[in-house]
Design an enzyme around this catalytic site. Structure first.
Site, short mmCIF file in Angstrom:
data_model
loop_
_atom_site.label_atom_id
_atom_site.label_comp_id
_atom_site.label_asym_id
_atom_site.label_seq_id
_atom_site.Cartn_x
_atom_site.Cartn_y
_atom_site.Cartn_z
N LYS A 111 57.86 -20.88 13.21
CA LYS A 111 57.99 -22.18 12.54
C LYS A 111 57.14 -23.24 13.23
O LYS A 111 56.57 -24.10 12.57
CB LYS A 111 59.45 -22.61 12.47
CG LYS A 111 60.20 -21.81 11.40
CD LYS A 111 61.64 -22.19 11.33
CE LYS A 111 62.36 -21.32 10.29
NZ LYS A 111 63.81 -21.40 10.44
N LYS A 194 58.74 -8.55 3.05
CA LYS A 194 60.01 -8.81 2.36
C LYS A 194 59.92 -9.94 1.33
O LYS A 194 59.01 -10.76 1.37
CB LYS A 194 61.08 -9.13 3.39
CG LYS A 194 60.89 -10.47 4.10
CD LYS A 194 62.19 -10.97 4.70
CE LYS A 194 62.09 -12.46 4.96
NZ LYS A 194 63.36 -13.10 5.22
N LYS A 197 61.49 -16.89 0.29
CA LYS A 197 61.07 -18.15 -0.35
C LYS A 197 59.69 -18.57 0.13
O LYS A 197 58.84 -18.94 -0.66
CB LYS A 197 62.08 -19.26 -0.04
CG LYS A 197 63.23 -19.28 -1.02
CD LYS A 197 64.19 -20.39 -0.69
CE LYS A 197 64.96 -20.12 0.57
NZ LYS A 197 66.32 -19.65 0.40
P1 ADP Z 1 64.28 -16.86 2.76
O1 ADP Z 1 63.64 -15.76 3.54
O2 ADP Z 1 64.04 -16.73 1.33
O3 ADP Z 1 63.99 -18.23 3.31
P2 ADP Z 1 66.68 -17.10 4.21
O4 ADP Z 1 65.86 -16.89 5.44
O5 ADP Z 1 67.26 -18.45 3.95
O6 ADP Z 1 65.84 -16.65 2.96
O7 ADP Z 1 67.85 -16.01 4.27
C1 ADP Z 1 69.19 -16.18 3.88
C2 ADP Z 1 69.90 -14.84 4.04
O8 ADP Z 1 69.34 -13.86 3.16
C3 ADP Z 1 69.79 -14.24 5.45
O9 ADP Z 1 71.00 -13.59 5.80
C4 ADP Z 1 68.66 -13.22 5.32
O10 ADP Z 1 68.79 -12.18 6.25
C5 ADP Z 1 68.86 -12.73 3.88
N1 ADP Z 1 67.56 -12.32 3.28
C6 ADP Z 1 66.54 -13.14 2.92
N2 ADP Z 1 65.51 -12.43 2.39
C7 ADP Z 1 65.89 -11.13 2.42
C8 ADP Z 1 65.27 -9.90 2.00
N3 ADP Z 1 64.07 -9.89 1.44
N4 ADP Z 1 65.94 -8.75 2.20
C9 ADP Z 1 67.18 -8.76 2.76
N5 ADP Z 1 67.82 -9.88 3.17
C10 ADP Z 1 67.20 -11.05 3.00
#
Ligand code: ADP
Ligand code: TRP
Length: 329
Positions: A111, A194, A197
Protein backbone atom coordinates in the site's frame (compact mmCIF):
# COMPACT_ATOMS: atom_id res chain seq x y z
CA UNK A 1 -19.95 -20.57 22.89
CA UNK A 2 -16.70 -19.75 21.04
CA UNK A 3 -16.54 -16.24 19.65
CA UNK A 4 -15.90 -15.39 16.02
CA UNK A 5 -15.05 -12.01 14.48
CA UNK A 6 -14.59 -10.89 10.89
CA UNK A 7 -14.92 -7.72 8.88
CA UNK A 8 -14.79 -6.34 5.36
CA UNK A 9 -13.83 -2.78 4.39
CA UNK A 10 -16.63 -0.81 2.70
CA UNK A 11 -14.61 0.39 -0.27
CA UNK A 12 -17.06 -0.87 -2.92
CA UNK A 13 -19.43 -3.77 -3.44
CA UNK A 14 -19.04 -7.45 -2.53
CA UNK A 15 -17.69 -9.62 -5.35
CA UNK A 16 -17.48 -13.37 -5.90
CA UNK A 17 -14.02 -13.43 -4.23
CA UNK A 18 -15.41 -11.84 -1.05
CA UNK A 19 -18.35 -14.20 -1.13
CA UNK A 20 -16.55 -17.51 -1.53
CA UNK A 21 -13.43 -16.43 0.39
CA UNK A 22 -15.17 -14.93 3.40
CA UNK A 23 -18.97 -14.47 3.44
CA UNK A 24 -19.78 -18.14 2.67
CA UNK A 25 -17.93 -19.05 5.86
CA UNK A 26 -19.76 -16.34 7.84
CA UNK A 27 -23.10 -17.83 6.79
CA UNK A 28 -22.12 -21.30 7.97
CA UNK A 29 -20.47 -20.12 11.17
CA UNK A 30 -23.43 -18.08 12.40
CA UNK A 31 -25.25 -21.34 13.21
CA UNK A 32 -22.45 -22.73 15.38
CA UNK A 33 -20.64 -19.82 17.01
CA UNK A 34 -21.22 -16.51 18.71
CA UNK A 35 -20.36 -14.38 15.66
CA UNK A 36 -19.55 -10.67 15.29
CA UNK A 37 -19.47 -9.59 11.66
CA UNK A 38 -18.66 -5.96 11.11
CA UNK A 39 -18.01 -3.37 8.42
CA UNK A 40 -14.48 -1.99 8.78
CA UNK A 41 -15.17 1.63 7.86
CA UNK A 42 -12.34 3.03 10.01
CA UNK A 43 -9.91 0.75 8.22
CA UNK A 44 -11.02 2.15 4.88
CA UNK A 45 -9.77 5.61 5.94
CA UNK A 46 -6.20 4.26 5.62
CA UNK A 47 -6.61 4.23 1.83
CA UNK A 48 -9.68 6.46 1.27
CA UNK A 49 -9.16 9.50 3.55
CA UNK A 50 -12.13 11.40 2.09
CA UNK A 51 -14.78 8.82 1.29
CA UNK A 52 -17.60 10.23 -0.78
CA UNK A 53 -20.25 8.99 1.58
CA UNK A 54 -18.96 6.73 4.30
CA UNK A 55 -22.39 6.03 5.80
CA UNK A 56 -23.78 5.04 2.42
CA UNK A 57 -20.80 2.75 1.72
CA UNK A 58 -21.27 1.01 5.05
CA UNK A 59 -24.99 0.58 4.32
CA UNK A 60 -24.17 -0.85 0.90
CA UNK A 61 -22.11 -3.63 2.48
CA UNK A 62 -24.68 -4.09 5.23
CA UNK A 63 -27.44 -4.62 2.63
CA UNK A 64 -25.17 -7.03 0.74
CA UNK A 65 -24.31 -8.98 3.92
CA UNK A 66 -28.03 -9.40 4.63
CA UNK A 67 -28.81 -10.34 1.03
CA UNK A 68 -26.19 -13.10 1.21
CA UNK A 69 -27.92 -14.58 4.24
CA UNK A 70 -26.02 -13.18 7.19
CA UNK A 71 -28.82 -13.09 9.71
CA UNK A 72 -29.00 -10.54 12.56
CA UNK A 73 -31.15 -13.02 14.50
CA UNK A 74 -28.21 -15.45 14.54
CA UNK A 75 -25.22 -13.15 14.86
CA UNK A 76 -24.17 -9.58 15.62
CA UNK A 77 -23.74 -7.34 12.59
CA UNK A 78 -22.28 -3.91 13.28
CA UNK A 79 -20.39 -0.99 11.83
CA UNK A 80 -16.87 -0.59 13.26
CA UNK A 81 -17.15 3.17 13.87
CA UNK A 82 -20.27 2.64 16.02
CA UNK A 83 -18.31 0.83 18.74
CA UNK A 84 -15.58 3.04 20.18
CA UNK A 85 -14.06 0.63 22.70
CA UNK A 86 -11.88 -0.69 19.91
CA UNK A 87 -9.98 2.60 19.86
CA UNK A 88 -8.84 2.26 23.45
CA UNK A 89 -7.63 -1.27 22.87
CA UNK A 90 -5.94 -0.12 19.63
CA UNK A 91 -4.01 2.41 21.69
CA UNK A 92 -2.83 -0.17 24.24
CA UNK A 93 -1.83 -2.63 21.52
CA UNK A 94 0.08 0.10 19.65
CA UNK A 95 2.13 0.76 22.79
CA UNK A 96 3.41 -2.84 22.66
CA UNK A 97 3.97 -3.13 18.92
CA UNK A 98 7.29 -2.21 17.32
CA UNK A 99 7.89 -0.08 14.26
CA UNK A 100 10.10 -2.76 12.71
CA UNK A 101 7.47 -5.46 12.83
CA UNK A 102 4.77 -3.18 11.42
CA UNK A 103 7.07 -2.07 8.59
CA UNK A 104 7.68 -5.69 7.61
CA UNK A 105 3.99 -6.43 6.91
CA UNK A 106 3.74 -6.98 3.15
CA UNK A 107 0.31 -5.35 2.78
CA UNK A 108 1.79 -2.20 4.37
CA UNK A 109 4.71 -2.25 1.92
CA UNK A 110 2.36 -2.80 -1.02
CA UNK A 111 0.00 0.00 0.00
CA UNK A 112 2.90 2.35 0.75
CA UNK A 113 4.12 1.68 -2.80
CA UNK A 114 0.64 2.30 -4.25
CA UNK A 115 0.07 5.59 -2.36
CA UNK A 116 3.55 7.08 -1.81
CA UNK A 117 2.07 10.49 -0.98
CA UNK A 118 -0.05 9.12 1.83
CA UNK A 119 1.98 6.64 3.89
CA UNK A 120 0.01 7.51 7.01
CA UNK A 121 0.33 6.13 10.55
CA UNK A 122 -3.07 4.45 10.19
CA UNK A 123 -1.75 2.44 7.27
CA UNK A 124 1.24 1.35 9.35
CA UNK A 125 -0.91 0.41 12.34
CA UNK A 126 -3.64 -1.27 10.26
CA UNK A 127 -2.74 -4.65 11.81
CA UNK A 128 -3.07 -3.39 15.41
CA UNK A 129 -6.54 -1.97 14.69
CA UNK A 130 -7.43 -5.33 13.15
CA UNK A 131 -6.02 -7.10 16.22
CA UNK A 132 -8.12 -4.81 18.44
CA UNK A 133 -11.25 -5.64 16.35
CA UNK A 134 -10.68 -9.29 17.14
CA UNK A 135 -9.35 -9.11 20.69
CA UNK A 136 -12.04 -6.69 21.96
CA UNK A 137 -14.43 -9.65 21.72
CA UNK A 138 -11.80 -12.19 22.79
CA UNK A 139 -12.60 -14.11 19.60
CA UNK A 140 -10.83 -17.39 18.85
CA UNK A 141 -11.76 -17.89 15.20
CA UNK A 142 -11.54 -15.42 12.33
CA UNK A 143 -12.95 -16.37 8.90
CA UNK A 144 -10.66 -14.57 6.42
CA UNK A 145 -8.82 -15.40 3.21
CA UNK A 146 -5.20 -16.44 2.90
CA UNK A 147 -4.11 -12.87 2.14
CA UNK A 148 -4.87 -11.96 5.78
CA UNK A 149 -2.43 -14.45 7.30
CA UNK A 150 0.23 -11.89 8.19
CA UNK A 151 -2.35 -9.64 9.86
CA UNK A 152 -3.56 -12.67 11.80
CA UNK A 153 -0.01 -13.41 12.92
CA UNK A 154 0.21 -9.83 14.22
CA UNK A 155 -3.10 -10.30 16.09
CA UNK A 156 -1.69 -13.41 17.79
CA UNK A 157 1.49 -11.55 18.62
CA UNK A 158 -0.55 -8.71 20.20
CA UNK A 159 -2.51 -11.21 22.31
CA UNK A 160 0.64 -13.07 23.40
CA UNK A 161 2.57 -9.94 24.19
CA UNK A 162 -0.24 -8.42 26.25
CA UNK A 163 -0.54 -11.65 28.26
CA UNK A 164 3.25 -11.80 28.79
CA UNK A 165 3.71 -8.16 29.76
CA UNK A 166 0.94 -8.22 32.36
CA UNK A 167 1.45 -11.84 33.41
CA UNK A 168 -2.10 -12.90 32.60
CA UNK A 169 -3.86 -15.49 30.42
CA UNK A 170 -6.42 -12.99 29.23
CA UNK A 171 -6.49 -12.91 25.43
CA UNK A 172 -6.83 -16.18 23.49
CA UNK A 173 -4.70 -16.38 20.32
CA UNK A 174 -7.11 -16.04 17.38
CA UNK A 175 -6.79 -18.41 14.43
CA UNK A 176 -7.98 -17.88 10.85
CA UNK A 177 -10.71 -20.26 9.87
CA UNK A 178 -12.40 -21.68 6.78
CA UNK A 179 -14.50 -24.78 6.25
CA UNK A 180 -12.69 -26.11 3.19
CA UNK A 181 -9.34 -27.90 3.60
CA UNK A 182 -7.51 -24.89 2.22
CA UNK A 183 -8.62 -21.28 1.83
CA UNK A 184 -10.52 -20.69 -1.40
CA UNK A 185 -8.86 -18.32 -3.83
CA UNK A 186 -11.26 -17.03 -6.43
CA UNK A 187 -9.36 -16.10 -9.60
CA UNK A 188 -9.98 -13.02 -11.73
CA UNK A 189 -11.28 -13.11 -15.30
CA UNK A 190 -8.22 -11.42 -16.75
CA UNK A 191 -5.90 -14.39 -16.48
CA UNK A 192 -3.94 -12.82 -13.64
CA UNK A 193 -4.07 -13.89 -9.95
CA UNK A 194 -7.03 -13.36 -7.65
CA UNK A 195 -10.28 -11.53 -8.12
CA UNK A 196 -9.97 -8.22 -6.26
CA UNK A 197 -11.40 -4.72 -6.28
CA UNK A 198 -8.05 -3.10 -6.90
CA UNK A 199 -7.34 -5.57 -9.70
CA UNK A 200 -10.49 -4.37 -11.54
CA UNK A 201 -11.34 -7.92 -12.55
CA UNK A 202 -14.38 -8.56 -10.37
CA UNK A 203 -17.84 -9.95 -10.82
CA UNK A 204 -20.01 -8.21 -8.25
CA UNK A 205 -23.00 -9.79 -6.54
CA UNK A 206 -25.19 -6.77 -7.40
CA UNK A 207 -24.53 -6.96 -11.16
CA UNK A 208 -27.26 -8.00 -13.58
CA UNK A 209 -27.21 -10.94 -15.98
CA UNK A 210 -26.25 -8.84 -18.98
CA UNK A 211 -23.25 -7.24 -17.28
CA UNK A 212 -22.01 -10.53 -15.85
CA UNK A 213 -22.39 -12.37 -19.16
CA UNK A 214 -20.51 -9.62 -20.97
CA UNK A 215 -17.64 -9.80 -18.49
CA UNK A 216 -17.39 -13.58 -18.64
CA UNK A 217 -17.50 -13.66 -22.46
CA UNK A 218 -14.56 -11.24 -22.48
CA UNK A 219 -12.43 -13.45 -20.21
CA UNK A 220 -8.93 -14.13 -21.53
CA UNK A 221 -8.35 -17.55 -23.17
CA UNK A 222 -5.69 -19.10 -25.43
CA UNK A 223 -5.75 -20.89 -28.79
CA UNK A 224 -6.80 -24.21 -27.25
CA UNK A 225 -5.15 -27.50 -26.23
CA UNK A 226 -2.74 -29.01 -28.74
CA UNK A 227 -2.39 -32.49 -27.20
CA UNK A 228 -4.86 -34.69 -25.28
CA UNK A 229 -4.79 -34.56 -21.46
CA UNK A 230 -2.37 -31.64 -21.38
CA UNK A 231 -1.87 -29.39 -18.40
CA UNK A 232 -4.00 -26.24 -18.44
CA UNK A 233 -2.32 -22.84 -18.68
CA UNK A 234 -3.26 -20.40 -15.89
CA UNK A 235 -5.87 -18.45 -17.90
CA UNK A 236 -7.79 -21.65 -18.67
CA UNK A 237 -7.33 -23.13 -15.20
CA UNK A 238 -8.88 -19.94 -13.80
CA UNK A 239 -12.06 -20.51 -15.83
CA UNK A 240 -12.21 -24.10 -14.60
CA UNK A 241 -11.67 -22.98 -11.00
CA UNK A 242 -14.63 -20.60 -11.34
CA UNK A 243 -16.70 -23.36 -12.96
CA UNK A 244 -15.84 -25.62 -10.01
CA UNK A 245 -17.07 -22.98 -7.59
CA UNK A 246 -20.44 -22.20 -9.22
CA UNK A 247 -21.41 -25.13 -11.46
CA UNK A 248 -22.74 -28.66 -11.00
CA UNK A 249 -20.23 -31.51 -10.93
CA UNK A 250 -21.46 -32.93 -14.26
CA UNK A 251 -20.94 -29.58 -15.94
CA UNK A 252 -17.34 -29.44 -14.75
CA UNK A 253 -16.78 -33.03 -15.86
CA UNK A 254 -18.32 -32.31 -19.27
CA UNK A 255 -15.85 -29.50 -19.96
CA UNK A 256 -12.91 -31.40 -18.40
CA UNK A 257 -13.60 -34.23 -20.89
CA UNK A 258 -13.82 -31.74 -23.74
CA UNK A 259 -10.49 -30.23 -22.66
CA UNK A 260 -8.87 -33.65 -22.41
CA UNK A 261 -9.94 -34.76 -25.91
CA UNK A 262 -9.16 -31.32 -27.37
CA UNK A 263 -12.71 -30.66 -28.55
CA UNK A 264 -13.33 -27.80 -26.11
CA UNK A 265 -14.96 -24.62 -27.39
CA UNK A 266 -14.21 -21.75 -25.06
CA UNK A 267 -17.33 -19.88 -26.19
CA UNK A 268 -19.50 -22.73 -24.89
CA UNK A 269 -17.54 -22.93 -21.65
CA UNK A 270 -17.92 -19.20 -21.03
CA UNK A 271 -21.64 -19.24 -21.87
CA UNK A 272 -22.18 -22.02 -19.35
CA UNK A 273 -20.00 -20.31 -16.74
CA UNK A 274 -21.88 -17.02 -17.18
CA UNK A 275 -25.25 -18.80 -16.87
CA UNK A 276 -24.18 -20.58 -13.69
CA UNK A 277 -22.77 -17.42 -12.11
CA UNK A 278 -26.01 -15.57 -12.90
CA UNK A 279 -28.05 -18.45 -11.46
CA UNK A 280 -26.07 -18.04 -8.25
CA UNK A 281 -26.04 -14.22 -8.05
CA UNK A 282 -29.57 -13.43 -9.28
CA UNK A 283 -31.45 -14.25 -6.03
CA UNK A 284 -28.80 -12.33 -4.06
CA UNK A 285 -29.08 -9.37 -6.43
CA UNK A 286 -32.84 -9.18 -5.92
CA UNK A 287 -32.39 -9.16 -2.16
CA UNK A 288 -29.67 -6.49 -2.37
CA UNK A 289 -32.16 -4.25 -4.13
CA UNK A 290 -34.79 -4.92 -1.51
CA UNK A 291 -32.50 -4.26 1.49
CA UNK A 292 -30.79 -1.23 -0.09
CA UNK A 293 -34.15 0.50 -0.39
CA UNK A 294 -35.05 -0.09 3.25
CA UNK A 295 -32.84 2.45 5.04
CA UNK A 296 -34.94 2.25 8.23
CA UNK A 297 -34.33 -1.47 8.50
CA UNK A 298 -30.59 -1.06 7.84
CA UNK A 299 -30.32 1.63 10.52
CA UNK A 300 -32.23 -0.52 12.99
CA UNK A 301 -30.02 -3.54 12.35
CA UNK A 302 -26.85 -1.43 12.66
CA UNK A 303 -28.07 0.10 15.92
CA UNK A 304 -28.99 -3.26 17.49
CA UNK A 305 -25.68 -4.72 16.33
CA UNK A 306 -23.73 -1.79 17.76
CA UNK A 307 -25.41 -2.27 21.14
CA UNK A 308 -24.55 -5.97 21.25
CA UNK A 309 -20.97 -5.40 20.09
CA UNK A 310 -20.56 -2.56 22.60
CA UNK A 311 -21.67 -4.86 25.42
CA UNK A 312 -19.11 -7.49 24.49
CA UNK A 313 -16.28 -4.99 23.95
CA UNK A 314 -17.01 -2.97 27.09
CA UNK A 315 -16.73 -6.12 29.18
CA UNK A 316 -13.28 -6.84 27.71
CA UNK A 317 -12.09 -3.25 28.07
CA UNK A 318 -13.10 -3.07 31.73
CA UNK A 319 -10.92 -6.14 32.35
CA UNK A 320 -8.08 -4.70 30.28
CA UNK A 321 -8.14 -1.42 32.26
CA UNK A 322 -8.06 -3.40 35.50
CA UNK A 323 -5.16 -5.55 34.29
CA UNK A 324 -3.09 -2.53 33.28
CA UNK A 325 -4.03 -0.68 36.48
CA UNK A 326 -6.35 2.07 35.30
CA UNK A 327 -9.54 2.96 37.10
CA UNK A 328 -12.79 1.32 36.09
CA UNK A 329 -15.74 3.50 36.95
P1 ADP B 1 -10.53 -6.89 -2.26
O1 ADP B 1 -9.36 -7.76 -2.54
O2 ADP B 1 -11.52 -6.94 -3.34
O3 ADP B 1 -10.16 -5.49 -1.84
P2 ADP B 1 -10.79 -7.36 0.50
O4 ADP B 1 -9.30 -7.32 0.56
O5 ADP B 1 -11.56 -6.23 1.10
O6 ADP B 1 -11.23 -7.54 -1.00
O7 ADP B 1 -11.22 -8.73 1.18
C1 ADP B 1 -12.33 -8.95 2.01
C2 ADP B 1 -12.39 -10.45 2.34
O8 ADP B 1 -12.60 -11.22 1.16
C3 ADP B 1 -11.08 -10.99 2.96
O9 ADP B 1 -11.39 -11.96 3.94
C4 ADP B 1 -10.37 -11.64 1.78
O10 ADP B 1 -9.52 -12.67 2.19
C5 ADP B 1 -11.55 -12.16 0.96
N1 ADP B 1 -11.22 -12.18 -0.49
C6 ADP B 1 -11.07 -11.10 -1.30
N2 ADP B 1 -10.78 -11.48 -2.57
C7 ADP B 1 -10.75 -12.84 -2.57
C8 ADP B 1 -10.52 -13.83 -3.58
N3 ADP B 1 -10.28 -13.50 -4.84
N4 ADP B 1 -10.55 -15.13 -3.21
C9 ADP B 1 -10.81 -15.48 -1.92
N5 ADP B 1 -11.05 -14.60 -0.93
C10 ADP B 1 -11.02 -13.29 -1.23
N1 TRP C 1 -8.09 -6.63 6.93
C1 TRP C 1 -9.32 -7.24 6.54
C2 TRP C 1 -9.39 -7.27 5.00
O1 TRP C 1 -8.75 -6.50 4.34
C3 TRP C 1 -10.52 -6.51 7.10
C4 TRP C 1 -10.56 -6.56 8.59
C5 TRP C 1 -10.40 -5.50 9.44
C6 TRP C 1 -10.77 -7.71 9.40
N2 TRP C 1 -10.49 -5.92 10.73
C7 TRP C 1 -10.70 -7.26 10.75
C8 TRP C 1 -10.98 -9.06 9.12
C9 TRP C 1 -10.87 -8.15 11.82
C10 TRP C 1 -11.14 -9.93 10.20
C11 TRP C 1 -11.08 -9.48 11.53
O2 TRP C 1 -10.12 -8.05 4.47
Amino acid sequence: MEKVVSGIRPTGHLHLGNYFGAVANFIKMQDNYNCYFFIADWHSLTTHPKPEDIVKSAHTILAEYLACGIDPAKCTIYIQSDVREVLELYLYLNMNTYLGELERVTTFKEKARKQPDNVNAGLLTYPTLMAADILQHRAVKVPVGKDQEQNMEMARKCARRFNNIYGVEFFPEPQSFHYSASAVKVPGLDGSGKMGKSEGNCIYLYEDAKTITKKVMKAVTDTGPTAPNSEKPEVIQNLFTLLNIVSEEETVKFFEDKWNDCSIRYGDLKKQLAADIVKFTEPIREKIEMYSNDTDLLMRIAKDGAEKAHESAAETLAEVRKIIGFKVY
